[in-house]
Design an enzyme around this catalytic site. Sequence first.
Site, mmCIF file in Angstrom:
data_model
loop_
_atom_site.group_PDB
_atom_site.id
_atom_site.type_symbol
_atom_site.label_atom_id
_atom_site.label_comp_id
_atom_site.label_asym_id
_atom_site.label_seq_id
_atom_site.Cartn_x
_atom_site.Cartn_y
_atom_site.Cartn_z
ATOM 1 N N CYS A 76 -15.807 -15.304 -17.237
ATOM 2 C CA CYS A 76 -15.797 -14.412 -18.400
ATOM 3 C C CYS A 76 -17.019 -13.507 -18.381
ATOM 4 O O CYS A 76 -18.118 -13.931 -18.034
ATOM 5 C CB CYS A 76 -15.806 -15.222 -19.694
ATOM 6 S SG CYS A 76 -14.220 -15.891 -20.132
ATOM 7 N N HIS A 77 -16.808 -12.260 -18.781
ATOM 8 C CA HIS A 77 -17.905 -11.308 -18.901
ATOM 9 C C HIS A 77 -18.624 -11.520 -20.229
ATOM 10 O O HIS A 77 -17.966 -11.742 -21.251
ATOM 11 C CB HIS A 77 -17.367 -9.872 -18.850
ATOM 12 C CG HIS A 77 -16.810 -9.496 -17.533
ATOM 13 N ND1 HIS A 77 -15.532 -9.816 -17.153
ATOM 14 C CD2 HIS A 77 -17.357 -8.828 -16.480
ATOM 15 C CE1 HIS A 77 -15.306 -9.359 -15.933
ATOM 16 N NE2 HIS A 77 -16.397 -8.764 -15.503
ATOM 17 N N ASP A 130 -15.766 -33.991 -34.425
ATOM 18 C CA ASP A 130 -17.095 -34.597 -34.342
ATOM 19 C C ASP A 130 -17.594 -35.040 -35.713
ATOM 20 O O ASP A 130 -18.157 -36.126 -35.854
ATOM 21 C CB ASP A 130 -18.086 -33.610 -33.722
ATOM 22 C CG ASP A 130 -19.484 -34.183 -33.658
ATOM 23 O OD1 ASP A 130 -19.659 -35.272 -33.075
ATOM 24 O OD2 ASP A 130 -20.410 -33.554 -34.209
#
Length: 163
Positions: A76-77, A130
């Site tokens: 990914c950029h 979480d």
Amino acid sequence: MSSFTHFNEQGHAQMVDITEKSETVRTAVARTSVILNKDIYEHITNRTVAKGDVLAVAQVAGIMAAKKTADIIPMCHPLMLKGVDIHFAWNIENDKYELLITSQVKTKGSTGVEMEALTAASVCALTVYDMCKALDKGIVIGPTYLVEKTGGKSGTYQRKAEI
């Protein structure tokens, strides 16, 4: 091997060169869900989970994740995001408690923001897990999917049906 965009002529990984791609406004919407029990639903909605306000923390985590997508998805950029928004909705049917998470990401650039939207939704759901796992480890996440995207050479994509 060169027909694969993420491999160079030697067959090694490469980040795609987007230098010549036009800058356009690009948006993406992704969705996921978290299925949990009634007790956790009540703790979340009453804000009595020991770790804090689950949805507020998850929302911030999702926004942070969108901004850091290039750090965890190798090809990914890094993007300058113009906006990230996350919405929650409850779907309660037949004693099934489902938290629907929708992320919306926007930029003006040379590549799309689909991965940023998917990452935001995913990390948001993981944060809910979480924060609630002490109450029940049987929480289920997913499915996670792209709802729509706009901009760029490939134009608009819209999922035909909800999953």
